[in-house]
Design an enzyme around this catalytic site. Structure first.
Site, PDB file in Angstrom:
ATOM      1  N   ASP A   1      -4.695  -7.453   5.739  1.00  0.00           N
ATOM      2  CA  ASP A   1      -6.011  -7.152   5.173  1.00  0.00           C
ATOM      3  C   ASP A   1      -6.743  -8.453   4.841  1.00  0.00           C
ATOM      4  O   ASP A   1      -7.883  -8.678   5.277  1.00  0.00           O
ATOM      5  CB  ASP A   1      -5.825  -6.298   3.907  1.00  0.00           C
ATOM      6  CG  ASP A   1      -7.145  -6.007   3.208  1.00  0.00           C
ATOM      7  OD1 ASP A   1      -8.124  -5.697   3.914  1.00  0.00           O
ATOM      8  OD2 ASP A   1      -7.199  -6.108   1.970  1.00  0.00           O
TER       9      ASP A   1
ATOM     10  N   ASP B   1     -10.082 -10.644   6.948  1.00  0.00           N
ATOM     11  CA  ASP B   1     -11.360 -11.087   6.357  1.00  0.00           C
ATOM     12  C   ASP B   1     -11.495 -12.605   6.498  1.00  0.00           C
ATOM     13  O   ASP B   1     -12.556 -13.115   6.872  1.00  0.00           O
ATOM     14  CB  ASP B   1     -11.450 -10.720   4.859  1.00  0.00           C
ATOM     15  CG  ASP B   1     -12.076  -9.347   4.620  1.00  0.00           C
ATOM     16  OD1 ASP B   1     -11.832  -8.432   5.449  1.00  0.00           O
ATOM     17  OD2 ASP B   1     -12.784  -9.169   3.614  1.00  0.00           O
TER      18      ASP B   1
ATOM     19  N   LYS C   1       6.162 -13.764   3.883  1.00  0.00           N
ATOM     20  CA  LYS C   1       6.393 -14.590   2.690  1.00  0.00           C
ATOM     21  C   LYS C   1       7.876 -14.411   2.305  1.00  0.00           C
ATOM     22  O   LYS C   1       8.211 -14.067   1.160  1.00  0.00           O
ATOM     23  CB  LYS C   1       5.434 -14.110   1.586  1.00  0.00           C
ATOM     24  CG  LYS C   1       5.310 -15.016   0.396  1.00  0.00           C
ATOM     25  CD  LYS C   1       4.423 -16.215   0.616  1.00  0.00           C
ATOM     26  CE  LYS C   1       4.482 -17.113  -0.604  1.00  0.00           C
ATOM     27  NZ  LYS C   1       3.772 -18.377  -0.442  1.00  0.00           N
TER      28      LYS C   1
ATOM     29  N   ASP D   1       0.658 -18.001   3.719  1.00  0.00           N
ATOM     30  CA  ASP D   1      -0.348 -18.876   3.096  1.00  0.00           C
ATOM     31  C   ASP D   1      -0.684 -20.050   4.018  1.00  0.00           C
ATOM     32  O   ASP D   1      -1.859 -20.343   4.285  1.00  0.00           O
ATOM     33  CB  ASP D   1       0.096 -19.353   1.693  1.00  0.00           C
ATOM     34  CG  ASP D   1       1.546 -19.822   1.631  1.00  0.00           C
ATOM     35  OD1 ASP D   1       2.266 -19.732   2.655  1.00  0.00           O
ATOM     36  OD2 ASP D   1       1.969 -20.301   0.554  1.00  0.00           O
TER      37      ASP D   1
ATOM     38  N   TYR E   1       0.829  -1.202   0.000  1.00  0.00           N
ATOM     39  CA  TYR E   1       0.000   0.000   0.000  1.00  0.00           C
ATOM     40  C   TYR E   1       0.870   1.262   0.000  1.00  0.00           C
ATOM     41  O   TYR E   1       0.455   2.304   0.499  1.00  0.00           O
ATOM     42  CB  TYR E   1      -0.911   0.017   1.225  1.00  0.00           C
ATOM     43  CG  TYR E   1      -2.064  -0.962   1.193  1.00  0.00           C
ATOM     44  CD1 TYR E   1      -1.871  -2.301   0.898  1.00  0.00           C
ATOM     45  CD2 TYR E   1      -3.362  -0.542   1.484  1.00  0.00           C
ATOM     46  CE1 TYR E   1      -2.924  -3.197   0.888  1.00  0.00           C
ATOM     47  CE2 TYR E   1      -4.433  -1.433   1.480  1.00  0.00           C
ATOM     48  CZ  TYR E   1      -4.196  -2.759   1.176  1.00  0.00           C
ATOM     49  OH  TYR E   1      -5.237  -3.649   1.181  1.00  0.00           O
TER      50      TYR E   1
HETATM   51  C1  IPM Z   1      -9.909  -2.655   5.016  1.00  0.00           C
HETATM   52  C2  IPM Z   1     -10.210  -2.306   3.577  1.00  0.00           C
HETATM   53  C3  IPM Z   1      -9.210  -1.275   3.064  1.00  0.00           C
HETATM   54  C4  IPM Z   1      -7.840  -1.930   3.054  1.00  0.00           C
HETATM   55  C5  IPM Z   1      -9.511  -0.680   1.688  1.00  0.00           C
HETATM   56  C6  IPM Z   1     -10.908  -0.147   1.604  1.00  0.00           C
HETATM   57  C7  IPM Z   1      -8.532   0.378   1.327  1.00  0.00           C
HETATM   58  O1  IPM Z   1     -10.233  -3.443   2.785  1.00  0.00           O
HETATM   59  O2  IPM Z   1      -9.869  -1.750   5.856  1.00  0.00           O
HETATM   60  O3  IPM Z   1      -9.739  -3.842   5.314  1.00  0.00           O
HETATM   61  O4  IPM Z   1      -7.466  -2.598   2.095  1.00  0.00           O
HETATM   62  O5  IPM Z   1      -7.134  -1.758   4.042  1.00  0.00           O
HETATM   63 MN    MN Z   2     -10.121  -5.291   3.948  1.00  0.00          MN
END
Ligand code: IPM
Ligand code: MN
Ligand code: NAD
Length: 322
Positions: free
Chosen positions: A215, A219, A160, A191, A115
């Site tokens: 990130d 999730d 990684k 991974d 990023y």
């Molecule tokens: C998160 C989101 C953000 C990220 C995006 C919207 C920039 O996915 O906060 O997890 O990738 O960090």
């Molecule tokens: Mn995210």
């Protein structure tokens, strides 16, 4: 006077953040809230999703309660979320994933890595520079180590380094800092770690990793607790702090009063913890548990309660047990 900037943002941000704010108001009527408008809606109205004025307003708050932003369809798009994280230097992204039998804290580096924003795109080739620095790695692993010590647990370093030179630097700095601090630690390729986290969540405590891996991992780890509707996060720097759900603006369900507000409410609890109100933060968690045990659940958890109905039940429970 404690001031809280409130950014609803877009999509379900308009539904879940008002509830999280009401939770804070119920516990702290003395807090002063002010709205800051950024995101897709702002872009539609003004052509700019987030200007310096909004960044400066955010900087005046003691803490920021944040919803989610829809990616505006603009050329040379710079993510509003990333802009805010960088402008406020919110380098530590804390993403807890916790339920009966496991208590994981993902500590994601939040300002560099993939990023970096250093990119080029042509018709046939595009590049994004993955930047890992000693400063960035040291400060995130030191944060992770402090948290590990507070929890008397174990630190896992996700990377990684078998492929990426940038992660050789990240891993080596993390290993060195962990050894010097004397915490229990191990390291794993990201991974393999992602699968193992799902298969053996009880083996994990604090997991430190780079930006994009954190990130994705957060999730993925949300699966362990019932999905994205439940996982909160804190973005912490040395001067500012912003609290937001892990999820996005969820345009597919926005405006239907079916979004789960738990992730936003838990983000408000993390805000309380940051401001020193530990009892308030744990009271919010207990209230969420009480409401769930009453069978009041939003559709993502198999129930039929609306976003507002769930929120009202949490506030009722909070007030009752105060
Ligand atoms: C998160 C989101 C953000 C990220 C995006 C919207 C920039 O996915 O906060 O997890 O990738 O960090
Ligand atoms: Mn995210
Ligand atoms: P998302 O997290 O918004 O949604 C993914 C899936 O999870 C969707 O099916 C959605 O309905 C579901 N979901 C998310 N939150 C939920 C909740 N509280 N209750 C019930 N279900 C929920 O991710 P996406 O669809 O990939 O992205 C949508 C937009 O959000 C994009 O513009 C993306 O850039 C943005 N985004 C913003 C942030 C942020 O502002 N921090 C974070 C992630 C994504």
């Amino acid at each position: 006077m404690t001031t809280i900037a409130v950014v609803e943002g877009d999509g379900i941000g308009h539904e879940v953040i008002p509830i999280a704010r009401k939770v804070l108001e119920a516990l702290h009527p003395e807090f002063e809230f002010f709205p800051v408008d950024v995101g897709y809606g702002m872009w539609e109205r003004t052509g700019c999703p987030c200007a310096d004025k909004e960044i400066n307003a955010l900087k005046t708050a003691d803490a920021i309660l944040f919803g989610a932003i829809t990616t505006p369809p603009m050329k040379d798009y710079q993510s509003v979320v990333l802009r805010i994280r960088k402008a406020l230097d919110l380098y530590a992204n804390l993403r807890p994933v916790k339920a009966e039998g496991f208590d994981i804290l993902i500590v994601r580096e939040n300002t560099e890595g993939l990023y970096s924003g250093i990119e080029e795109s042509g018709p046939d080739r595009a590049t994004t520079l993955r930047v890992v620095t000693r400063k960035g790695s040291e400060r995130i692993v030191r944060s992770a180590i402090r948290l590990t010590q507070r929890r008397s647990g174990r630190l896992t370093i996700g990377h990684k380094a078998n492929v990426l030179k940038s992660d050789v630097l990240f891993r080596d700095i993390c290993l060195h800092e962990a050894r010097v601090a004397g915490v229990t630690f191990n390291d794993k390729y990201i991974d393999a770690l992602a699968l193992d986290l799902l298969q053996h969540p009880a083996l994990y405590d604090v997991v430190v990793t780079t930006n994009i891996f954190g990130d994705i991992l957060s999730d993925v780890a949300s699966y362990l607790v019932g999905g994205l509707g439940l996982t909160p996060s804190a973005n912490i720097g040395d001067r500012y702090a912003l609290f937001e759900p892990v999820h996005g603006s969820a345009p597919d369900i926005a405006g239907r009063n079916i979004a789960n507000p738990i992730a936003a409410i838990r983000s408000a609890a993390m805000l309380l913890d940051y401001l020193g109100d530990r009892d308030g933060a744990s009271g919010v968690e207990i209230a969420i548990g009480t409401v769930i045990s009453q069978g009041i659940l939003t559709p993502d958890l198999g129930g039929s309660a609306g976003t507002r109905e769930f929120g009202k039940a949490v506030i009722r429970s909070l007030i009752k047990n105060r």
